[in-house]
Scaffold this active site. Sequence first.
Site, mmCIF file in Angstrom:
data_model
loop_
_atom_site.group_PDB
_atom_site.id
_atom_site.type_symbol
_atom_site.label_atom_id
_atom_site.label_comp_id
_atom_site.label_asym_id
_atom_site.label_seq_id
_atom_site.Cartn_x
_atom_site.Cartn_y
_atom_site.Cartn_z
ATOM 1 N N SER A 73 14.098 -70.678 -59.565
ATOM 2 C CA SER A 73 12.921 -69.957 -60.062
ATOM 3 C C SER A 73 12.351 -70.668 -61.278
ATOM 4 O O SER A 73 12.989 -71.558 -61.866
ATOM 5 C CB SER A 73 13.283 -68.514 -60.430
ATOM 6 N N ASP A 133 22.541 -72.446 -59.240
ATOM 7 C CA ASP A 133 21.911 -71.219 -59.732
ATOM 8 C C ASP A 133 22.723 -70.026 -59.255
ATOM 9 O O ASP A 133 23.503 -70.140 -58.297
ATOM 10 C CB ASP A 133 20.470 -71.126 -59.199
ATOM 11 N N ASP A 181 27.740 -69.511 -61.335
ATOM 12 C CA ASP A 181 27.586 -68.909 -62.658
ATOM 13 C C ASP A 181 27.823 -70.033 -63.662
ATOM 14 O O ASP A 181 28.943 -70.556 -63.764
ATOM 15 C CB ASP A 181 28.588 -67.782 -62.845
ATOM 16 N N PHE A 185 5.542 -70.468 -71.759
ATOM 17 C CA PHE A 185 5.173 -70.784 -70.384
ATOM 18 C C PHE A 185 5.168 -69.511 -69.541
ATOM 19 O O PHE A 185 5.928 -68.576 -69.811
ATOM 20 C CB PHE A 185 6.170 -71.775 -69.775
ATOM 21 N N CYS A 194 17.842 -76.702 -66.390
ATOM 22 C CA CYS A 194 16.820 -75.663 -66.566
ATOM 23 C C CYS A 194 17.406 -74.260 -66.679
ATOM 24 O O CYS A 194 16.667 -73.315 -66.982
ATOM 25 C CB CYS A 194 15.828 -75.697 -65.404
ATOM 26 N N LYS A 230 19.231 -73.393 -78.576
ATOM 27 C CA LYS A 230 18.204 -74.376 -78.236
ATOM 28 C C LYS A 230 18.128 -75.506 -79.266
ATOM 29 O O LYS A 230 17.852 -76.661 -78.928
ATOM 30 C CB LYS A 230 16.847 -73.683 -78.104
ATOM 31 N N TYR A 272 19.421 -67.350 -79.940
ATOM 32 C CA TYR A 272 18.626 -68.168 -79.011
ATOM 33 C C TYR A 272 18.224 -69.490 -79.661
ATOM 34 O O TYR A 272 18.370 -70.565 -79.072
ATOM 35 C CB TYR A 272 17.388 -67.378 -78.586
ATOM 36 N N LEU A 327 10.688 -72.717 -64.234
ATOM 37 C CA LEU A 327 10.517 -74.137 -64.512
ATOM 38 C C LEU A 327 11.437 -74.985 -63.647
ATOM 39 O O LEU A 327 11.078 -76.096 -63.243
ATOM 40 C CB LEU A 327 10.791 -74.416 -65.993
ATOM 41 N N SER A 346 13.541 -75.483 -76.563
ATOM 42 C CA SER A 346 12.481 -74.485 -76.687
ATOM 43 C C SER A 346 11.764 -74.716 -78.003
ATOM 44 O O SER A 346 12.310 -75.326 -78.936
ATOM 45 C CB SER A 346 13.079 -73.076 -76.679
#
Length: 261
Positions: free
Chosen positions: A15, A36, A56, A198, A87, A169, A165, A17, A152
């Site tokens: 899914s 995924d 996972d 995005f 991703c 990143k 987060y 990006l 990010s």
Amino acid sequence: MKAENRTFVVSGGSSGLGLATVQELLSQKAYVAIVDRSPPHDSISSSPNVKFYQTDITVLAEVASAVGNTVEWASSTGAPLGGVINCAGVGTASKIIDAHGKPHDLELWDFTIAVNLTGSFNLTRLVLEHLVKVTPEEGSDGERGVVVLVASAAAFEGQPGQTAYSASKGALRSMALPMARDLARHAIRVVTIAPGVFDSSMTANFPAKTRRSLEHEGIVYPRRFGQPCEFSKTVMWILDCPYVNGETIRLSGGGRLPGKL
């Protein structure tokens, strides 16, 4: 690095990006192993150039199994490994001290780091064990492959509630150069992409006010959210351009995340 007849591992490829990246690679006649938790839609999974490994990313045994199966598949197709594109990721939010005076939940911190950082690290290192043995491409550079990490804008300007987060990143951003230096002797490049906002499943549920604030206050031009195809074209440019290495590329429309929405 020519994508055609090469095998690329794409985490989070079902899914967003990741899916856009898979589609772009397939258009270049590459082979793609999707790692995924959920399978891609039928139009992708039915392609003979795609293998899906339900994984996972936080479970090392599952990641190792997916890599091992990919290596076997690449051997059977004659399409050698070309790289790994990380991703898979999760967006989390929690202030370091919440409105009730309670500290940031440790389980949320551990989960964020496990998916975004340790998951990318584990998948990359396990793929690299095999990628360093691939026969180099013809030509003076003799390239073997490419690692793409996905950070990010929050790696640069984390917003309130993004401590965990942003930490995950920011670490991915910091990994690119030392990893590229480690892998130089193997002719493998490492590049991090740091997307801004995005259109994705993560941003689909943003309130209209939040979306307007990001579009009109945070983004310079074009004043809209990035599209997945713009991310995937950036991945392809990284593969195509041998001189981009050890860098973090901001993909943001010139935008900077505001301190408060």
